[in-house]
Design a protein around this motif. Structure first.
Motif, short mmCIF file in Angstrom:
data_model
loop_
_atom_site.label_atom_id
_atom_site.label_comp_id
_atom_site.label_asym_id
_atom_site.label_seq_id
_atom_site.Cartn_x
_atom_site.Cartn_y
_atom_site.Cartn_z
N PHE A 1 38.20 40.49 34.62
CA PHE A 1 38.49 41.13 35.90
C PHE A 1 39.60 40.42 36.67
O PHE A 1 40.37 41.04 37.39
CB PHE A 1 37.23 41.24 36.76
N ARG A 2 39.64 39.12 36.49
CA ARG A 2 40.67 38.35 37.21
C ARG A 2 42.06 38.78 36.73
O ARG A 2 42.98 38.98 37.53
CB ARG A 2 40.42 36.87 36.96
N LYS A 3 42.17 38.93 35.41
CA LYS A 3 43.45 39.32 34.83
C LYS A 3 43.80 40.76 35.22
O LYS A 3 44.93 41.06 35.59
CB LYS A 3 43.35 39.23 33.30
N LEU A 4 42.79 41.62 35.13
CA LEU A 4 43.01 43.02 35.50
C LEU A 4 43.48 43.12 36.94
O LEU A 4 44.38 43.89 37.26
CB LEU A 4 41.71 43.82 35.31
N ASP A 5 42.83 42.35 37.78
CA ASP A 5 43.20 42.37 39.20
C ASP A 5 44.63 41.87 39.40
O ASP A 5 45.38 42.42 40.21
CB ASP A 5 42.22 41.50 40.00
N ALA A 6 44.97 40.84 38.65
CA ALA A 6 46.33 40.29 38.76
C ALA A 6 47.38 41.31 38.34
O ALA A 6 48.41 41.49 39.00
CB ALA A 6 46.46 39.03 37.90
N TYR A 7 47.10 42.03 37.26
CA TYR A 7 48.01 43.08 36.82
C TYR A 7 48.15 44.15 37.89
O TYR A 7 49.23 44.62 38.21
CB TYR A 7 47.52 43.75 35.52
N MET A 8 47.01 44.54 38.41
CA MET A 8 47.02 45.62 39.39
C MET A 8 47.67 45.18 40.70
O MET A 8 48.28 45.99 41.39
CB MET A 8 45.60 46.14 39.64
N HIS A 9 47.57 43.93 41.01
CA HIS A 9 48.27 43.39 42.18
C HIS A 9 49.77 43.62 42.04
O HIS A 9 50.45 44.03 42.97
CB HIS A 9 47.94 41.90 42.34
N GLN A 10 50.26 43.35 40.84
CA GLN A 10 51.66 43.59 40.54
C GLN A 10 52.01 45.07 40.69
O GLN A 10 53.01 45.42 41.31
CB GLN A 10 51.96 43.19 39.08
N PHE A 11 51.18 45.88 40.08
CA PHE A 11 51.45 47.31 40.09
C PHE A 11 51.39 47.87 41.50
O PHE A 11 52.21 48.69 41.90
CB PHE A 11 50.44 48.03 39.18
#
Lengths: 227, 150
Positions: free
Chosen positions: B71-81
């Motif tokens: 989830f941490r990684k997913l959140d980081a990606y989505m933060h970018q997006f």
């Protein structure tokens, strides 16, 4: 350059401008503590806001017509900001492009980097930048980590400069690059900044307050520390 | 009121982008940065956005194939997006990004997957609409100034 007096010393203020998304006036007020950032700007960057903040922190053109849309106001600002050199650090390429586009509109020379590390390499004394727009939520190094070394370096250099200075000997600048911090989450950013004694936030058009806050910063800079 | 029929159609199309909530005020900001020196600024930034987004979407898709979810990684990606989407004023896409991030924060895998599907839909719709809009804009010729939608 914005100038102020603190114990007879006049300092120049390169500005830290925070770009943040949801800042409220309350948060802005709360975040007015001595620290590293000179102002907060909401992400995504509004071109007019960028110019206004930059103008404000660089102490340019005290009179500015409020209510003018950017296209009209830009002619006046263009001259004032022309030739300024700004460093923009944002790991989001799209936002970086928007920020660069906004600043270039005012004939500001823009240099972009994607990381705090890269920025730190460029921000060595003596500075060749008038201000530094920085995203404070980058993965490899957050904004606080990216600005702390800068402030420490400045603090050290300023300490060395302080010897032999007095009010009569004229004006001499102290190092303090204006850092305009950009964040999409200003609520948390201000919270963190307050806890860290990091942020020094000013609204546009409140020069006196900015000066006061930064003056406080210089007084307390040595005691400020964050993890 | 535009006299040129193509320009009128363009104005109507542009208005609907706002009315339907596909883009917000930030899009106007981009338009205001477009001028003779940068005649294609909006389309250039949007194209950059597509490139950036393609990369991030792929990353998220791959991350969603690995269980358990990071989830941490997913959140980081989505933060970018979200950051990119927000920069061009992609309103619906940005809203869906926010929702996805909420699900990440609460560790809701199902929510993430649902939200991601919806996000991809919104993103595809936006691309289609902007594609048509830019195509018409090129045909219609340069527009003078951005006007605020109301």
């Amino acid at each position: 350059m914005l100038e102020g007096k603190q114990n007879g010393q006049v300092f120049k203020l390169p500005k830290v401008i925070l770009l943040a998304t949801n800042i409220t006036n309350v948060e802005l007020e709360k975040a007015k503590a001595a620290g590293f950032a000179d102002t907060v700007i909401m992400k995504p960057m509004r071109a007019s806001m960028a110019a206004a903040c930059l103008q404000q922190v660089l102490g340019i053109g005290k009179k500015r017509q409020a209510g003018k849309n950017m296209l009209n106001g830009s002619m006046a600002l263009q001259g004032l900001l022309c030739g300024k050199k700004i460093l923009v650090v944002d790991d989001n390429m799209v936002h970086q492009r928007v920020v660069a586009g906004a600043l270039k509109k005012f004939e500001v020379a823009v240099e972009c980097r994607e990381s705090g590390k890269a920025a730190l390499k460029l921000l060595q004394l003596p500075y060749c930048f008038d201000a530094y727009f920085m995203d404070i939520q980058m993965p490899e190094m957050n904004g606080f980590e990216a600005t702390h070394p800068i402030r420490m370096m400045e603090s050290k250099a300023n300490k060395q400069m302080n010897g032999g200075m007095d009010e009569d000997s004229g004006r001499k600048g102290e190092w303090h690059v204006p850092i305009l911090a950009m964040t999409a989450d200003v609520i948390h950013a201000t919270y963190d900044a307050l806890n860290a004694g990091w942020m020094d936030v000013s609204k546009p058009f409140e020069e006196a307050k900015l000066y006061q806050v930064v003056a406080e910063f210089f007084k307390s800079t040595r005691s400020n520390c964050f993890t | 009121m535009e006299r040129n029929p193509m320009r009128r159609q363009l104005a109507i199309m542009r208005q609907s982008l706002f009315d339907q909530g596909h883009v917000d005020e930030q899009f106007v900001q981009l338009e205001e940065l477009q001028d003779d020196a940068n005649p294609n600024f909006v389309e250039e930034v949007v194209t950059l956005y597509y490139r950036d987004s393609a990369r991030i979407i792929l990353n998220i898709e791959q991350a969603l194939e690995r269980k358990p979810f990071d989830f941490r990684k997913l959140d980081a990606y989505m933060h970018q997006f979200k950051g990119s989407s927000s920069s061009i004023g992609a309103k619906k896409v940005k809203a869906e990004s926010t929702l996805f991030r909420e699900y990440c924060k609460s560790g809701n895998g199902e929510g993430c997957m649902r939200s991601f599907q919806q996000l991809k839909k919104e993103y595809a719709t936006l691309r289609k609409k902007l594609g048509t809009y830019f195509q018409l804009a090129r045909q219609a010729g340069p527009v003078e100034t951005a006007s605020r939608p109301k």
